[in-house]
Scaffold this motif. Structure first.
Motif, short mmCIF file in Angstrom:
data_model
loop_
_atom_site.label_atom_id
_atom_site.label_comp_id
_atom_site.label_asym_id
_atom_site.label_seq_id
_atom_site.Cartn_x
_atom_site.Cartn_y
_atom_site.Cartn_z
N LEU A 213 0.86 -1.17 0.00
CA LEU A 213 0.00 0.00 0.00
C LEU A 213 0.90 1.23 0.00
CD1 LEU A 213 -2.89 1.17 0.25
CD2 LEU A 213 -2.57 1.10 2.73
N ARG A 214 0.69 2.11 -0.97
CA ARG A 214 1.53 3.31 -1.10
C ARG A 214 0.66 4.54 -0.95
NH1 ARG A 214 3.85 6.43 -5.75
NH2 ARG A 214 5.85 7.21 -5.04
N LEU A 215 1.02 5.39 0.01
CA LEU A 215 0.31 6.64 0.24
C LEU A 215 1.18 7.78 -0.25
CD1 LEU A 215 -0.95 6.05 3.88
CD2 LEU A 215 -1.98 5.32 1.75
N VAL A 216 0.62 8.65 -1.07
CA VAL A 216 1.35 9.80 -1.59
C VAL A 216 0.76 11.06 -0.95
CG1 VAL A 216 2.01 11.10 -3.65
CG2 VAL A 216 1.76 8.60 -3.77
N VAL B 6 -10.49 -3.21 -1.95
CA VAL B 6 -10.21 -1.82 -2.25
C VAL B 6 -10.76 -0.92 -1.13
CG1 VAL B 6 -10.66 0.05 -3.88
CG2 VAL B 6 -10.16 -2.24 -4.71
N ASP B 7 -11.95 -1.22 -0.66
CA ASP B 7 -12.55 -0.43 0.42
C ASP B 7 -11.74 -0.51 1.71
OD1 ASP B 7 -14.71 0.60 -1.04
OD2 ASP B 7 -15.96 -1.15 -0.60
N GLN B 8 -11.24 -1.69 2.03
CA GLN B 8 -10.43 -1.86 3.24
C GLN B 8 -9.13 -1.07 3.14
OE1 GLN B 8 -10.28 -6.14 3.14
NE2 GLN B 8 -11.81 -6.32 4.77
N LEU B 9 -8.49 -1.11 1.98
CA LEU B 9 -7.25 -0.36 1.79
C LEU B 9 -7.50 1.14 1.84
CD1 LEU B 9 -5.55 -2.48 -1.00
CD2 LEU B 9 -5.04 -2.47 1.44
N TYR B 10 -8.61 1.58 1.27
CA TYR B 10 -8.96 3.00 1.28
C TYR B 10 -9.20 3.47 2.72
CZ TYR B 10 -11.43 7.30 0.06
OH TYR B 10 -11.82 8.60 -0.05
N GLN B 11 -9.92 2.68 3.50
CA GLN B 11 -10.17 3.04 4.90
C GLN B 11 -8.88 3.08 5.70
OE1 GLN B 11 -13.05 0.21 6.29
NE2 GLN B 11 -14.75 1.19 5.22
N ALA B 12 -8.00 2.11 5.48
CA ALA B 12 -6.71 2.09 6.18
C ALA B 12 -5.87 3.30 5.81
CB ALA B 12 -5.97 0.80 5.85
N ALA B 13 -5.86 3.65 4.54
CA ALA B 13 -5.08 4.80 4.08
C ALA B 13 -5.57 6.09 4.73
CB ALA B 13 -5.15 4.91 2.56
N HIS B 14 -6.86 6.25 4.80
CA HIS B 14 -7.40 7.47 5.41
C HIS B 14 -7.20 7.49 6.92
CE1 HIS B 14 -8.93 9.91 2.15
NE2 HIS B 14 -9.09 8.75 1.52
N LEU C 97 -3.17 13.92 2.19
CA LEU C 97 -3.14 12.72 1.35
C LEU C 97 -3.57 13.10 -0.06
CD1 LEU C 97 -2.74 9.64 1.24
CD2 LEU C 97 -5.16 9.42 1.79
N ASN C 98 -2.73 12.74 -1.04
CA ASN C 98 -3.01 13.08 -2.43
C ASN C 98 -3.49 11.88 -3.22
OD1 ASN C 98 -1.68 13.21 -5.38
ND2 ASN C 98 -2.42 15.25 -4.77
N LYS C 99 -2.89 10.71 -2.95
CA LYS C 99 -3.19 9.53 -3.77
C LYS C 99 -2.93 8.27 -2.96
CE LYS C 99 -0.50 9.27 -7.33
NZ LYS C 99 0.21 9.15 -8.62
N VAL C 100 -3.73 7.23 -3.21
CA VAL C 100 -3.55 5.91 -2.60
C VAL C 100 -3.33 4.92 -3.73
CG1 VAL C 100 -4.58 4.13 -1.15
CG2 VAL C 100 -5.10 6.54 -0.71
N GLU C 101 -2.27 4.11 -3.62
CA GLU C 101 -1.96 3.13 -4.65
C GLU C 101 -1.83 1.74 -4.04
OE1 GLU C 101 1.72 4.38 -6.36
OE2 GLU C 101 0.83 6.13 -7.33
#
Length: 72
Positions: free
Chosen positions: A11-14, A41-49, A59-63
């Motif tokens: 998981l890459r957070l920019v 995808v939803d789990q990764l998005y929640q973790a990133a936020h 946070l600009n982008k989640v990859e």
């Protein structure tokens, strides 16, 4: 017929870290390894936020980066 074997997920957070002298945005990234391959995808998005709340930069982008081996 060839098949693909998912080896790992990262998981890459920019983050937007400010502006340069010309007014262009500066970015920095943080990569998290050993992410569960089954993560949605939803789990990764929640973790990133959740992680981004702890950071001072925006946070600009989640990859999601998957590593796959192609087998013959």
């Amino acid at each position: 017929m060839a098949t693909a074997l998912l080896l790992g997920t990262k998981l890459r957070l920019v983050f937007e870290a400010g502006m340069d002298d010309e007014g262009n945005p500066l970015y920095k990234a943080k990569t998290f390894s050993n992410v569960k391959k089954e993560a949605t995808v939803d789990q990764l998005y929640q973790a990133a936020h959740a992680i981004s709340v702890l950071c001072k930069d925006t946070l600009n982008k989640v990859e999601r980066n998957d590593s796959t081996e192609i087998l013959a």
